[in-house]
Design a protein around this motif. Structure first.
Motif, PDB file in Angstrom:
ATOM      1  N   ILE A  70     -12.057 -58.143 -73.828  1.00 40.35           N
ATOM      2  CA  ILE A  70     -11.563 -56.981 -74.567  1.00 40.35           C
ATOM      3  C   ILE A  70     -10.719 -56.173 -73.582  1.00 40.35           C
ATOM      4  N   LYS A  71      -9.427 -56.340 -73.658  1.00 37.25           N
ATOM      5  CA  LYS A  71      -8.523 -55.736 -72.663  1.00 37.25           C
ATOM      6  C   LYS A  71      -8.624 -54.215 -72.639  1.00 37.25           C
ATOM      7  N   ARG A  72      -8.734 -53.581 -73.808  1.00 34.17           N
ATOM      8  CA  ARG A  72      -8.783 -52.118 -73.830  1.00 34.17           C
ATOM      9  C   ARG A  72     -10.045 -51.573 -73.162  1.00 34.17           C
ATOM     10  N   GLU A  73     -11.096 -52.385 -73.107  1.00 30.78           N
ATOM     11  CA  GLU A  73     -12.327 -51.984 -72.434  1.00 30.78           C
ATOM     12  C   GLU A  73     -12.389 -52.512 -71.008  1.00 30.78           C
ATOM     13  N   GLY A  74     -11.541 -53.477 -70.696  1.00 29.88           N
ATOM     14  CA  GLY A  74     -11.525 -54.061 -69.362  1.00 29.88           C
ATOM     15  C   GLY A  74     -12.757 -54.880 -69.033  1.00 29.88           C
ATOM     16  N   CYS A  75     -13.338 -55.518 -70.052  1.00 33.63           N
ATOM     17  CA  CYS A  75     -14.537 -56.319 -69.795  1.00 33.63           C
ATOM     18  C   CYS A  75     -14.614 -57.472 -70.784  1.00 33.63           C
ATOM     19  N   GLY A  76     -15.544 -58.366 -70.518  1.00 36.70           N
ATOM     20  CA  GLY A  76     -15.831 -59.449 -71.441  1.00 36.70           C
ATOM     21  C   GLY A  76     -16.982 -59.063 -72.352  1.00 36.70           C
ATOM     22  N   TRP A  77     -16.975 -59.607 -73.551  1.00 36.51           N
ATOM     23  CA  TRP A  77     -18.073 -59.425 -74.503  1.00 36.51           C
ATOM     24  C   TRP A  77     -18.593 -60.788 -74.918  1.00 36.51           C
ATOM     25  N   ILE A  78     -19.878 -60.989 -74.792  1.00 34.73           N
ATOM     26  CA  ILE A  78     -20.490 -62.196 -75.337  1.00 34.73           C
ATOM     27  C   ILE A  78     -20.755 -61.897 -76.802  1.00 34.73           C
ATOM     28  N   VAL A  79     -20.029 -62.590 -77.662  1.00 35.22           N
ATOM     29  CA  VAL A  79     -20.090 -62.355 -79.105  1.00 35.22           C
ATOM     30  C   VAL A  79     -21.366 -62.946 -79.681  1.00 35.22           C
ATOM     31  N   THR A  80     -21.714 -64.122 -79.213  1.00 36.00           N
ATOM     32  CA  THR A  80     -22.938 -64.773 -79.669  1.00 36.00           C
ATOM     33  C   THR A  80     -23.420 -65.724 -78.583  1.00 36.00           C
ATOM     34  N   ILE A  81     -24.723 -65.838 -78.489  1.00 33.26           N
ATOM     35  CA  ILE A  81     -25.331 -66.820 -77.586  1.00 33.26           C
ATOM     36  C   ILE A  81     -26.706 -67.152 -78.160  1.00 33.26           C
ATOM     37  N   GLY A  82     -26.991 -68.436 -78.244  1.00 37.65           N
ATOM     38  CA  GLY A  82     -28.281 -68.842 -78.790  1.00 37.65           C
ATOM     39  C   GLY A  82     -28.661 -70.241 -78.359  1.00 37.65           C
ATOM     40  N   VAL A  83     -29.952 -70.449 -78.292  1.00 36.20           N
ATOM     41  CA  VAL A  83     -30.524 -71.759 -77.974  1.00 36.20           C
ATOM     42  C   VAL A  83     -31.520 -72.083 -79.082  1.00 36.20           C
ATOM     43  N   HIS A  84     -31.457 -73.296 -79.578  1.00 36.59           N
ATOM     44  CA  HIS A  84     -32.374 -73.708 -80.650  1.00 36.59           C
ATOM     45  C   HIS A  84     -33.812 -73.411 -80.232  1.00 36.59           C
ATOM     46  N   PRO A  85     -34.619 -72.855 -81.129  1.00 33.34           N
ATOM     47  CA  PRO A  85     -36.002 -72.486 -80.781  1.00 33.34           C
ATOM     48  C   PRO A  85     -36.826 -73.618 -80.161  1.00 33.34           C
ATOM     49  N   ARG A  86     -36.571 -74.855 -80.539  1.00 33.87           N
ATOM     50  CA  ARG A  86     -37.322 -75.979 -79.958  1.00 33.87           C
ATOM     51  C   ARG A  86     -36.911 -76.294 -78.524  1.00 33.87           C
ATOM     52  N   TYR A  87     -35.824 -75.689 -78.040  1.00 32.30           N
ATOM     53  CA  TYR A  87     -35.313 -75.983 -76.706  1.00 32.30           C
ATOM     54  C   TYR A  87     -35.391 -74.782 -75.755  1.00 32.30           C
ATOM     55  N   THR A  88     -36.065 -73.721 -76.174  1.00 33.60           N
ATOM     56  CA  THR A  88     -36.184 -72.559 -75.295  1.00 33.60           C
ATOM     57  C   THR A  88     -37.225 -72.820 -74.213  1.00 33.60           C
ATOM     58  N   GLY A  89     -37.129 -72.062 -73.137  1.00 32.66           N
ATOM     59  CA  GLY A  89     -38.098 -72.174 -72.059  1.00 32.66           C
ATOM     60  C   GLY A  89     -37.786 -73.248 -71.034  1.00 32.66           C
ATOM     61  N   HIS A  90     -36.585 -73.808 -71.068  1.00 32.96           N
ATOM     62  CA  HIS A  90     -36.212 -74.881 -70.140  1.00 32.96           C
ATOM     63  C   HIS A  90     -34.998 -74.518 -69.280  1.00 32.96           C
ATOM     64  N   GLY A  91     -34.622 -73.250 -69.266  1.00 38.09           N
ATOM     65  CA  GLY A  91     -33.492 -72.814 -68.456  1.00 38.09           C
ATOM     66  C   GLY A  91     -32.137 -72.957 -69.124  1.00 38.09           C
ATOM     67  N   ILE A  92     -32.113 -73.411 -70.364  1.00 34.48           N
ATOM     68  CA  ILE A  92     -30.847 -73.612 -71.058  1.00 34.48           C
ATOM     69  C   ILE A  92     -30.152 -72.276 -71.305  1.00 34.48           C
ATOM     70  N   GLY A  93     -30.894 -71.279 -71.753  1.00 36.58           N
ATOM     71  CA  GLY A  93     -30.304 -69.967 -72.032  1.00 36.58           C
ATOM     72  C   GLY A  93     -29.697 -69.343 -70.791  1.00 36.58           C
ATOM     73  N   THR A  94     -30.415 -69.420 -69.680  1.00 35.65           N
ATOM     74  CA  THR A  94     -29.899 -68.870 -68.419  1.00 35.65           C
ATOM     75  C   THR A  94     -28.620 -69.593 -68.004  1.00 35.65           C
ATOM     76  N   ALA A  95     -28.649 -70.921 -68.047  1.00 29.32           N
ATOM     77  CA  ALA A  95     -27.467 -71.702 -67.654  1.00 29.32           C
ATOM     78  C   ALA A  95     -26.284 -71.408 -68.573  1.00 29.32           C
ATOM     79  N   LEU A  96     -26.537 -71.289 -69.868  1.00 31.22           N
ATOM     80  CA  LEU A  96     -25.476 -71.010 -70.826  1.00 31.22           C
ATOM     81  C   LEU A  96     -24.897 -69.615 -70.614  1.00 31.22           C
ATOM     82  N   LEU A  97     -25.754 -68.641 -70.376  1.00 36.18           N
ATOM     83  CA  LEU A  97     -25.295 -67.274 -70.123  1.00 36.18           C
ATOM     84  C   LEU A  97     -24.404 -67.220 -68.884  1.00 36.18           C
ATOM     85  N   LEU A  98     -24.855 -67.828 -67.797  1.00 35.87           N
ATOM     86  CA  LEU A  98     -24.077 -67.813 -66.550  1.00 35.87           C
ATOM     87  C   LEU A  98     -22.770 -68.580 -66.693  1.00 35.87           C
ATOM     88  N   ALA A  99     -22.794 -69.689 -67.412  1.00 37.91           N
ATOM     89  CA  ALA A  99     -21.569 -70.458 -67.626  1.00 37.91           C
ATOM     90  C   ALA A  99     -20.567 -69.675 -68.474  1.00 37.91           C
TER      91      ALA A  99
END
Length: 152
Positions: A70-99
């Motif tokens: 968002i150029k007018r704010e000078g930052c990035g916005w994560i619009v959506t991020i999600g991991v299927h409930p059966r795959y949580t707890g394995h570091g996928i969310g952290t890796a996806l967020l950082l990527a």
């Protein structure tokens, strides 16, 4: 497609239009109250400048994120991020967020999370995000959205 990150049990790569139906199903599984409709996800899948990443494990998409600068704010916005409930707890969310942060290449990144989503809030805090604002009655059912930000 360039690989953004990889681990023993999953791979993170760029997502595109061919992933639309799997992303739509994933979005409904991750956000039963707030899932984007198919048209919104289609628009996100073709919008120029939008970062779109998917996580593939066991031959299927189990995580998805989209972010924009968002150029007018000078930052990035994560619009959506999600991991299927059966795959949580394995570091996928952290890796996806950082990527997603790396892909946007911004000096700071913001996101909005339901006040009641303590699991996600703890993930964001562990990754360096802090609460900066509250959007009152942000979600369609009246729940507040917490705006969190991380300076990179």
């Amino acid at each position: 497609m360039n690989i953004v990150a990889t681990a023993e049990s999953f791979t993170i790569t760029r997502s595109g239009l061919t992933d639309l139906l799997q992303v739509w199903r994933l979005n409904r599984a991750c956000f039963p109250k707030d899932a984007y409709d198919l048209l919104t996800l289609f628009n996100m899948s073709v919008m120029p400048g939008l970062t779109r990443l998917k996580v593939v494990s066991d031959g299927r998409i189990v995580g998805y994120a989209a972010g924009e600068i968002i150029k007018r704010e000078g930052c990035g916005w994560i619009v959506t991020i999600g991991v299927h409930p059966r795959y949580t707890g394995h570091g996928i969310g952290t890796a996806l967020l950082l990527a997603t942060e790396r892909s946007m290449n911004a000096s700071s990144v913001k996101l909005t999370v339901r006040r009641s989503n303590q699991r996600a809030i703890h993930l964001y805090e562990r990754c360096g995000y802090v609460w900066v604002n509250t959007y009152r009655r942000y979600y369609h059912d009246g729940e507040d959205g917490l705006v969190m930000e991380k300076h990179l």
